[in-house]
Write a protein that holds these residues in place. Structure first.
Motif, PDB file in Angstrom:
ATOM      1  N   VAL A 179       0.867  -1.176   0.000  1.00 29.93           N
ATOM      2  CA  VAL A 179       0.000   0.000   0.000  1.00 29.93           C
ATOM      3  C   VAL A 179       0.903   1.225   0.000  1.00 29.93           C
ATOM      4  O   VAL A 179       1.736   1.384   0.898  1.00 29.93           O
ATOM      5  N   GLU A 180       0.760   2.063  -1.003  1.00 31.12           N
ATOM      6  CA  GLU A 180       1.544   3.294  -1.044  1.00 31.12           C
ATOM      7  C   GLU A 180       0.965   4.257  -0.016  1.00 31.12           C
ATOM      8  O   GLU A 180      -0.212   4.596  -0.072  1.00 31.12           O
ATOM      9  N   ALA A 181       1.819   4.687   0.900  1.00 36.26           N
ATOM     10  CA  ALA A 181       1.346   5.644   1.899  1.00 36.26           C
ATOM     11  C   ALA A 181       1.449   7.067   1.377  1.00 36.26           C
ATOM     12  O   ALA A 181       1.199   8.024   2.108  1.00 36.26           O
ATOM     13  N   LYS A 182       1.844   7.179   0.114  1.00 38.34           N
ATOM     14  CA  LYS A 182       1.966   8.492  -0.531  1.00 38.34           C
ATOM     15  C   LYS A 182       2.796   9.418   0.341  1.00 38.34           C
ATOM     16  O   LYS A 182       3.811   9.013   0.882  1.00 38.34           O
ATOM     17  N   GLY A 183       2.418  10.629   0.459  1.00 44.05           N
ATOM     18  CA  GLY A 183       3.234  11.550   1.243  1.00 44.05           C
ATOM     19  C   GLY A 183       2.938  11.530   2.740  1.00 44.05           C
ATOM     20  O   GLY A 183       3.444  12.376   3.465  1.00 44.05           O
ATOM     21  N   PRO A 209      10.250   3.472   4.897  1.00 42.76           N
ATOM     22  CA  PRO A 209      10.464   4.815   4.370  1.00 42.76           C
ATOM     23  C   PRO A 209      11.542   4.798   3.295  1.00 42.76           C
ATOM     24  O   PRO A 209      12.513   4.062   3.383  1.00 42.76           O
ATOM     25  N   MET A 210      11.349   5.578   2.271  1.00 41.88           N
ATOM     26  CA  MET A 210      12.359   5.750   1.235  1.00 41.88           C
ATOM     27  C   MET A 210      12.551   7.227   1.015  1.00 41.88           C
ATOM     28  O   MET A 210      11.582   7.968   0.911  1.00 41.88           O
ATOM     29  N   MET A 211      13.817   7.644   0.907  1.00 42.39           N
ATOM     30  CA  MET A 211      14.061   9.047   0.603  1.00 42.39           C
ATOM     31  C   MET A 211      14.012   9.260  -0.897  1.00 42.39           C
ATOM     32  O   MET A 211      14.608   8.509  -1.643  1.00 42.39           O
ATOM     33  N   THR A 212      13.294  10.272  -1.308  1.00 42.56           N
ATOM     34  CA  THR A 212      13.266  10.644  -2.721  1.00 42.56           C
ATOM     35  C   THR A 212      13.544  12.138  -2.786  1.00 42.56           C
ATOM     36  O   THR A 212      13.533  12.820  -1.752  1.00 42.56           O
ATOM     37  N   GLU A 214      11.632  14.314  -3.538  1.00 37.95           N
ATOM     38  CA  GLU A 214      10.443  15.018  -3.028  1.00 37.95           C
ATOM     39  C   GLU A 214      10.246  14.806  -1.530  1.00 37.95           C
ATOM     40  O   GLU A 214       9.215  15.175  -0.975  1.00 37.95           O
ATOM     41  N   GLY A 215      11.192  14.169  -0.864  1.00 32.67           N
ATOM     42  CA  GLY A 215      11.045  13.882   0.558  1.00 32.67           C
ATOM     43  C   GLY A 215      10.769  12.402   0.755  1.00 32.67           C
ATOM     44  O   GLY A 215      10.927  11.601  -0.176  1.00 32.67           O
ATOM     45  N   PHE A 216      10.354  12.024   1.961  1.00 39.79           N
ATOM     46  CA  PHE A 216      10.093  10.614   2.238  1.00 39.79           C
ATOM     47  C   PHE A 216       8.832  10.139   1.528  1.00 39.79           C
ATOM     48  O   PHE A 216       7.823  10.835   1.484  1.00 39.79           O
TER      49      PHE A 216
END
Lengths: 246, 246
Positions: A179-183, A209-212, A214-216
Motif C-alpha cells: 500500500v503506497e502511503a503516498k506523502g 520509508p524511502m528518501m526521494t 520530493e522527501g520521504f
C-alpha cells in the motif's frame, strides 16, 4: 508473525574476506532472498564470515542445525583461500577427497595435463555429497544434508541456484501486497498500523520509508501465507491510508 | 592472517524482514565495510536477522561480546516493527524510556502537537546511551557501550556513520594492492600463490575471479597492515604473474 513448525526455513552463509573488506559488494544475498521468497521458503538469517576455518565451521554448524536449509556462497575456487569444501566436511565430520564425478566435470573444460593440483582442489568434495552442476565454469557446487554449497561469482551462483531449486521442498508461498502511503509521514499512521498488526497475527506488516528528491515516500507492505488473512489486513491498511489522505 | 589482540575489530547486525524477504536490497553493509577498512578497523562478521526480539537480542549479545564494535542498522523508526532500541536495552539489561535530548531533536522537525506516541517511539533511548545526530530526519541513533545503533535508510545511516566515525579507535589502516592476473586462469597460478601466502604470514592474499564478456579476468589482492610485509609479498606475486604471462 513468527516461525511455525511447518514452515520451510533457510539461512545464507557468505564466505569471503573480500566482502568484509568492502572490496567486493555482495549481490548474492538479494538474489537468493528473492528466489526463496518466490519459492515459499522463509529466509531467517544471513551471516558473512571471513576465510577462516574455525569461523566457517562454527557458522555452518550453527545455521544448518537451526534452519531447514543453509546456502553457502564463496570459497570453492582453486586458490589457497578457497577452503569452504574442507570446512563443510569438517562441520559434518566426514572425509573429503577428489571426487571422480567432479574431476570428469572439470575435464569438460580443462585438458588432462592442465588439471594441476590447484584445479583439482575444485574437485575435492565431502564424502556423501551430491554435486550441483556449473554450466559456466564446470567446477561443481555440492549439497550435503541440508547444506547447499555454491560459488561466489554471481552468474555461477545463480546457475547453481536454478539447478538445485527444483529439489527443495517449498512452503506455502508468501504473498505480499504493497500500500503506497503516498506523502503521509510514517509517524502519522504508525500508531494505527500497530493496532492493525496486533489484530492480524497471521500477517506481517512492515513500513518502509524511502528518501526521494520530493522527501520521504513510505510504503506499507503486508505479507502472509494465508490469502484471506492478507486481504483482511490489506483492507484495513487501505482504509487507514484513505482516511489520512482525506 | 588471523586477528591479533591489538586489532580493532567490528561486526554489523542488519535488522529487518524487508532485507530477508528480498524486497529491499541492503546497501549499508558495503558502505560500512568500506568505511571501516579505511579506518583500519577489521570487519569480522555480519549478520542479518528478522524484526523479532529474541533473535535481535541474541545477535546483539553474541556480536558485542566478540568484537570491539557492533554496528546495527534498521528498526529505529516510529512503527510497531521498529524494536531495535528496546532489544538493545534488553541485551544490555538496562531500562529504556523517552529521552529528553532525543525529544528536543524531534521537535526541530515536528510541531509539539505532531509528536504523537508513534513518533515519540523514536525518542526511546536505552538508559546510559549517547545520541548520534541525524541531520536528515532528526530522529537520532545512539551508542551504548560498544554498540552503535543506526538507521536503515542508507542516506541517514551514512550521516550517522560520519558522525560517530571520529569517536572510534582506529587500528593501523589495512593497506592493499591489486595485481591484475590478466587472462591467466586461476588454476594456473593457484598452487604458487598458495606457497607465497604460506611464506608471508603477515599478509592476506586473495584471488578474485570476475566474469567479463571476454571470459574470466582474475585479480590478486594482497593486504596487510605492515607496509614492508605488503611490499615483499607484492613483489613475489608480480614476479609470478610476469612469469606466467611470458
Amino acid at each position: 508473525m513468527s516461525a511455525t513448525p511447518d514452515m520451510v526455513t533457510a539461512s545464507i552463509l557468505v564466505i569471503g574476506d573480500e566482502i568484509l573488506s568492502g572490496r567486493t559488494k555482495d549481490k548474492n544475498i538479494g538474489t537468493i532472498a528473492d528466489y526463496l521468497t518466490a519459492a515459499g521458503i522463509d529466509l531467517r538469517e544471513v551471516r558473512i564470515v571471513p576465510d577462516e576455518e574455525d569461523r566457517i565451521v562454527e557458522a555452518v554448524n550453527a545455521l544448518r542445525e537451526r534452519y531447514t536449509y543453509l546456502f553457502t556462497t564463496g570459497g570453492i575456487g582453486p586458490t589457497h583461500d578457497d577452503i569452504t569444501a574442507d570446512c563443510v566436511a569438517k562441520a559434518f565430520g566426514v572425509g573429503i577427497d577428489i571426487d571422480e564425478r567432479a574431476r570428469a566435470m572439470l575435464l569438460e573444460r580443462h585438458k588432462p595435463e592442465d588439471l594441476n593440483e590447484a584445479r583439482l582442489r575444485m574437485a575435492r568434495i565431502p564424502f556423501g555429497a551430491d554435486l550441483i552442476a556449473n554450466p559456466i565454469s564446470k567446477a561443481p557446487g555440492f549439497r550435503i544434508g541440508n547444506v547447499i554449497v555454491m560459488a561466489g561469482v554471481p552468474a555461477i551462483m545463480q546457475a547453481m541456484l536454478d539447478a538445485v531449486g527444483p529439489t527443495l521442498k517449498g512452503g506455502a508461498a508468501m504473498q505480499s501486497m504493497t500500500v503506497e502511503a503516498k506523502g503521509i509521514p510514517e509517524g502519522n499512521y504508525a500508531g494505527d498500523l500497530g493496532e492493525i498488526a496486533k489484530r492480524h497475527g497471521e500477517v506481517s506488516i512492515g513500513s518502509y520509508p524511502m528518501m526521494t528528491p520530493e522527501g520521504f515516500r513510505n510504503r506499507i507492505v503486508v505479507r502472509s501465507r494465508d490469502a484471506s488473512a492478507l486481504a483482511a489486513a490489506q483492507e484495513e491498511v487501505e482504509a487507514l491510508v484513505a482516511r489520512l489522505s482525506a
